[in-house]
Design a protein around this motif. Structure first.
Motif, short mmCIF file in Angstrom:
data_model
loop_
_atom_site.label_atom_id
_atom_site.label_comp_id
_atom_site.label_asym_id
_atom_site.label_seq_id
_atom_site.Cartn_x
_atom_site.Cartn_y
_atom_site.Cartn_z
N THR A 257 11.73 -7.16 -8.33
CA THR A 257 10.93 -6.62 -7.16
C THR A 257 11.44 -5.24 -6.60
OG1 THR A 257 12.65 -7.40 -5.79
CG2 THR A 257 10.82 -9.01 -6.29
N ALA A 259 12.68 -4.35 -4.03
CA ALA A 259 14.17 -4.34 -3.38
C ALA A 259 15.29 -4.46 -4.17
CB ALA A 259 14.04 -5.41 -2.32
N SER A 263 18.38 -1.79 -4.97
CA SER A 263 19.81 -2.15 -4.81
C SER A 263 20.34 -1.76 -6.26
CB SER A 263 19.74 -3.55 -4.31
OG SER A 263 19.75 -4.41 -5.41
N ALA A 312 -2.86 -1.17 2.35
CA ALA A 312 -1.78 -2.26 1.59
C ALA A 312 -1.05 -1.57 0.66
CB ALA A 312 -2.60 -3.28 1.30
N ASN A 315 1.63 0.23 1.44
CA ASN A 315 2.91 -0.50 2.05
C ASN A 315 3.37 -1.64 1.55
OD1 ASN A 315 3.22 1.36 4.56
ND2 ASN A 315 0.90 0.97 4.84
N LEU A 316 2.65 -2.46 0.91
CA LEU A 316 2.92 -3.49 0.31
C LEU A 316 3.75 -3.45 -0.85
CD1 LEU A 316 0.06 -6.10 0.56
CD2 LEU A 316 2.25 -6.35 1.60
N ARG A 318 6.23 -1.53 -1.03
CA ARG A 318 7.63 -1.25 -0.80
C ARG A 318 8.21 -2.75 -0.80
NH1 ARG A 318 7.48 1.66 4.65
NH2 ARG A 318 9.57 1.02 4.75
N ILE A 319 7.57 -3.60 -0.72
CA ILE A 319 8.17 -5.16 -0.44
C ILE A 319 7.79 -5.94 -1.65
CG2 ILE A 319 8.53 -4.76 2.01
CD1 ILE A 319 6.07 -6.71 2.63
N PRO A 382 7.58 -17.12 -4.12
CA PRO A 382 7.74 -15.95 -3.14
C PRO A 382 6.76 -14.69 -3.72
CG PRO A 382 9.52 -16.83 -3.74
CD PRO A 382 8.73 -17.50 -4.74
N GLN A 383 7.01 -14.21 -4.94
CA GLN A 383 6.83 -12.75 -5.19
C GLN A 383 5.47 -12.87 -6.29
OE1 GLN A 383 6.93 -9.76 -4.47
NE2 GLN A 383 8.34 -9.47 -3.06
N GLU A 386 3.45 -14.91 -1.46
CA GLU A 386 3.84 -14.97 -0.22
C GLU A 386 3.63 -13.60 0.73
OE1 GLU A 386 7.99 -15.92 1.30
OE2 GLU A 386 7.36 -17.84 0.70
N PRO A 387 4.05 -12.40 0.41
CA PRO A 387 3.64 -11.36 1.09
C PRO A 387 1.92 -11.12 1.13
CG PRO A 387 4.86 -10.66 -0.88
CD PRO A 387 4.72 -11.98 -0.79
N ILE A 390 0.11 -13.53 3.61
CA ILE A 390 0.44 -12.94 4.86
C ILE A 390 -0.53 -11.85 5.38
CG2 ILE A 390 2.12 -12.05 6.50
CD1 ILE A 390 4.31 -13.45 5.16
N TRP A 391 -0.73 -11.00 4.21
CA TRP A 391 -1.38 -9.68 4.58
C TRP A 391 -2.82 -10.21 4.64
CZ3 TRP A 391 -4.80 -7.72 0.31
CH2 TRP A 391 -5.35 -6.77 0.66
#
Lengths: 531, 295
Positions: A257, A259, A263, A312, A315-316, A318-319, A382-383, A386-387, A390-391
């Motif tokens: 991802t 993130a 990291s 989207a 911005n999306l 990024r996550i 989740p990936q 999920e995002p 929500i969007w």
């Protein structure tokens, strides 16, 4: 004077050479070392012809060759090159493909590879014996006959010209097996390994690891560069990240991802390299055409018009593992929709206010009241499910719809789609090669993956027309018509955003190029480890 | 005589309550702090539309992952949603599920416990074996199994959390009810020819009320924690509804290093709520138990 200038020039040249030397040395493949990579799932069996998970491809592909392969240095993953085939010719009517095979290729057990083995492997894929599964049989319906005029020639005769045929023969699943073994037991390859690939099999410890060793008698002299590889099975994504961060694994070939990437870059700095690519996967919204108001194309069009895909995308990304706004093909690949054409489709324009005003008008015309509620079923992963869920709900709220999300557990998700037990549900498409025939066949009326149950003869005809087009321009034109029909005129499905593949890997890993598919480029023959 | 009665200083009902509350605060300050937090939660839940600064489900990409600031006191999440607003609305979910599950669980458990004690014999044996079967499953496992079977809506979540609480309450209430069953006034009620339901409802249930209230408050904290756990595992409340456990999953884990406020504040809210209910429950038990009252 002239001599002084010449001396200065030579001095400057030698200084530049000296400065560049470490980089040049780095680019020269270095033999040796063991590549360690994390694999998020395990192979259900060892037979590529009957499996569909990257959990098989990642550890097993290095043991095999295929007839053709996708060029390992091509970022689009769409250029076929020879693997066991040395060269090929195509007849003028594009119905006969003749392949010359390499000589001196041996199976890991020492037997010579010949056209008989290639034919036996394709016979198993095209016409599997009773009790043997073949997942990609339908992709070769055009094949009329396979002939082997001599030990190093194989001929495929087609019933009709097929644009995707060469890429279909580059499928990473179509391992070439030994004919004698298949004749004795067509299921032998489900539990055993014997290929012609760059690495031989050492061991598979279930739940732990898979080990391969350099094939010393590999036909491509000088390759592979690695002494061996170790695939470590790690299901938890945080443990995969920890393995790369702790330098216990060089790479994970599926993807991380944004993130995780950030990291890892923060923690490892110059020790990590990142490769990114649009991914041949996309989440779509399947809308049940037999349920009200989803049977009304004005309602379906309103749903796509509500989406502000460009904001989207910015911005999306990024996550979540999504990024590009795309049509029916991966951006940057030969059949992708040009941005100017894309913007003409419903829901792809840049003026979101106008689009939403049109959406509200369409809802009104369709008799859908303000605050109309429906349930959107999403997959419990989740990936990026999920995002994106929500969007979508937020976007539909902005045209006055009240959508409730129901998460369906991963194992119950496909049965739910197949039963048609939904009004609107998240659907997905993930291809192993970017090729329209493979990516859009699911939208045919009689496709098993037509979960929304649309019936559209025009779509069916356009599909056949593009598949049999003999010139790229003609095919491109038909594909755009197909896309307009699917996403704009009828809005049978609703595309969200193209997935985005992110591979942060140890900077030591060289010779591996990311492609839009996590099923490609796993033979590892070109991969080497820098010191 | 009538003048004498009129001159007696009999405290009114409300002043008796005020007195009891003062007494509770004075004697059990920790319990009072717990009660204060619970009251705050109730106020937040009831007045959420008035006090929440933002719509808890509205995505605002311009404010993605914003740290705590004057605009967003507790920062925003990965979708730019205001964390404070989601916490405030999340208290509604916590209280609805917490109260719903513990009230139903404790009440059904109390009825089973009293009936089991009162009837004894085969009925007692039968009911207690069912309770033993239910007790043999760890609380979270039973709730997980139920929510997997029933699906993950709020009513189903309440049922899934309620069921494991029933046997726990039934056992405690049964032991209290067993001693009450032997009391002379129960014998007297039987001798007077009262029916079973009247004896259970009028004579036994009121006498196990102290145990019942203590169990209820203890379950409230557990129910809130269980709801948060199930939502965290993706089996409870679903996005985009605000719920504390849900706020801890997904992006909150992925961005734990760069946006820790996404996990810290819901975590604090859950801990505080559970701690408050436990403090209040313990103090209530101490206040209602005659053996502890003199200590």
């Amino acid at each position: 004077m002239y001599n002084r200038i010449r001396m200065l020039f030579m001095l400057a040249t030698s200084m530049v050479m000296a400065a560049a030397w470490p980089a040049l040395a780095q680019d020269k493949p270095r033999p040796g070392g063991e590549l360690v990579f994390a694999v998020p799932s395990e192979p259900p069996s060892y037979d590529g012809h009957q499996e569909e998970t990257f959990g098989l491809i990642h550890p097993v592909a290095p043991h095999y060759n295929t007839l053709l392969r996708v060029d390992p240095s091509d970022k689009t993953g769409t250029k076929p090159v020879g693997d066991l085939a040395e060269s090929w010719t195509v007849s003028s009517d594009q119905k006969t493909y003749t392949f010359r095979l390499r000589r001196g290729v041996k199976f890991h057990d020492g037997a010579d590879m010949s056209s008989r083995d290639v034919k036996a492997s394709y016979d198993k894929i095209l016409n599997p014996p009773a009790g043997v599964k073949s997942l990609r049989k339908a992709a070769y319906q055009a094949v009329e006959a396979i002939e082997t005029p001599d030990a190093h020639t194989i001929v495929f005769r087609l019933k009709w010209p097929e644009s995707s045929f060469l890429l279909n023969l580059s499928s990473p699943w179509n391992f070439i097996y030994k004919a004698d073994t298949l004749a004795k037991d067509p299921r032998w390859y489900e539990k055993n390994i014997n290929g012609t690939g760059p690495f031989t099999f050492v061991e598979h410890v279930k739940g732990s690891h898979w080990v391969g060793k350099k094939n010393a008698s590999y036909w491509d002299k000088g390759k592979p560069y690695l002494d061996g590889y170790r695939a470590v099975f790690i299901t938890s994504s945080s443990a995969q990240v920890a393995a790369v961060r702790g330098e216990r694994a060089h790479i994970q070939f599926r993807g991380f991802t944004p993130a995780d990437r950030d990291s890892l870059v923060k923690a490892l700095d110059s020790k990590i390299a990142v490769q990114e690519s649009p991914w041949d996967c996309v989440l779509m919204v399947a809308m049940h055409h037999e349920k009200k108001p989803f049977n009304d194309k004005r309602f379906r069009r309103a749903l796509t018009l509500a989406l502000d895909r460009y904001t989207a995308s910015k911005n999306l990304s990024r996550i979540a593992i999504v990024r590009d706004v795309a049509g029916i093909q991966v951006p940057g690949t030969p059949w992708a929709t040009p941005p100017e054409d894309l913007e003409k489709l419903a829901g792809y324009g840049k003026d979101i206010k106008a689009a939403r005003a049109e959406a509200r008008q369409l809802l009104k015309e369709a008799g859908v009241p303000e605050g109309y509620a429906f349930t959107f079923k999403n997959r419990g992963i989740p990936q990026p499910y999920e995002p994106l869920g929500i969007w979508l709900i937020d976007q539909w709220k902005q045209i006055g719809l009240n959508v409730k999300q129901e998460i369906v557990e991963a194992s119950a998700y496909h049965p739910m789609l197949k039963r048609g037990d939904f009004e609107a549900a998240m659907d997905f498409q993930c291809g192993f090669i970017v090729e329209p025939d493979l990516d859009i066949a699911r939208f045919l009326t009689n496709s098993d993956a037509n979960y929304g149950k649309h019936q559209d003869k025009v779509i069916d005809e356009l599909y056949v027309k593009q598949a049999r087009a003999t010139s790229p321009d003609e095919r491109r034109k038909v594909l755009r018509e197909f896309e307009k029909r699917l996403l704009d005129e009828e809005v049978h499905v609703l595309y969200t955003l193209q997935w985005h593949r992110i591979i942060p890997h140890s900077a030591k890993v060289k010779g591996w190029t990311i492609t839009p598919s996590h099923y490609l480029n796993n033979q590892l023959d070109t991969v080497w480890l820098a010191q | 005589m009538s003048e004498l009665v009129a001159s007696l200083d009999v405290p009114s009902r409300s002043s008796r309550w005020i007195g009891a509350c003062r007494d509770f605060i004075g004697r059990r300050p920790l319990g009072a702090i717990g009660a204060g937090v619970i009251v705050l939660m109730f106020v937040a839940a009831l007045a959420a539309p008035l006090i929440a600064p933002y719509d808890p489900v509205a995505v605002d990409f311009a404010a993605m992952l914003a740290p705590p600031s004057a605009e967003h006191w507790l920062g925003t999440d990965a979708f730019g949603r205001d964390v404070l607003s989601r916490l405030i609305y999340g208290s509604q979910t916590a209280l609805v599920v917490g109260f719903g599950a513990s009230l139903l669980g404790a009440t059904i458990g109390a009825l089973i416990g009293v009936a089991s004690a009162y009837f004894g014999g085969r009925i007692d044996l039968f009911l207690q074996r069912i309770m033993d079967v239910l007790l043999s499953f760890p609380l979270i496992i039973l709730a997980l199994a139920l929510v997997a079977i029933l699906g993950n809506s709020i009513p189903n979540l309440i049922i899934a959390i309620m069921v494991p609480m029933i046997p726990r309450c039934a056992l405690v209430i049964r032991s209290s009810a067993l001693s009450i069953r032997e009391m002379p006034y129960v014998d007297a009620a039987r001798a007077a020819g009262f029916g079973h339901s009247r004896i259970i409802l009028r004579h036994m249930l009121p006498n196990v009320m102290a145990s019942y209230l203590v169990m209820l408050t203890a379950f409230l904290g557990q129910a809130i924690l269980l709801e948060a756990s199930l939502s965290f595992l993706g089996l409870g409340v679903q996005e985009p509804l605000p719920a504390w456990g849900l706020m801890l999953r997904g992006a909150a884990v992925e961005f734990a290093e760069t946006a820790p406020w996404m996990a810290i504040f819901p975590g604090v809210a859950i801990s505080l709520a559970v701690f408050a209910f436990n403090l209040f429950g313990d103090s209530l038990r101490d206040a209602l138990d005659p053996r502890l009252r003199t200590q």
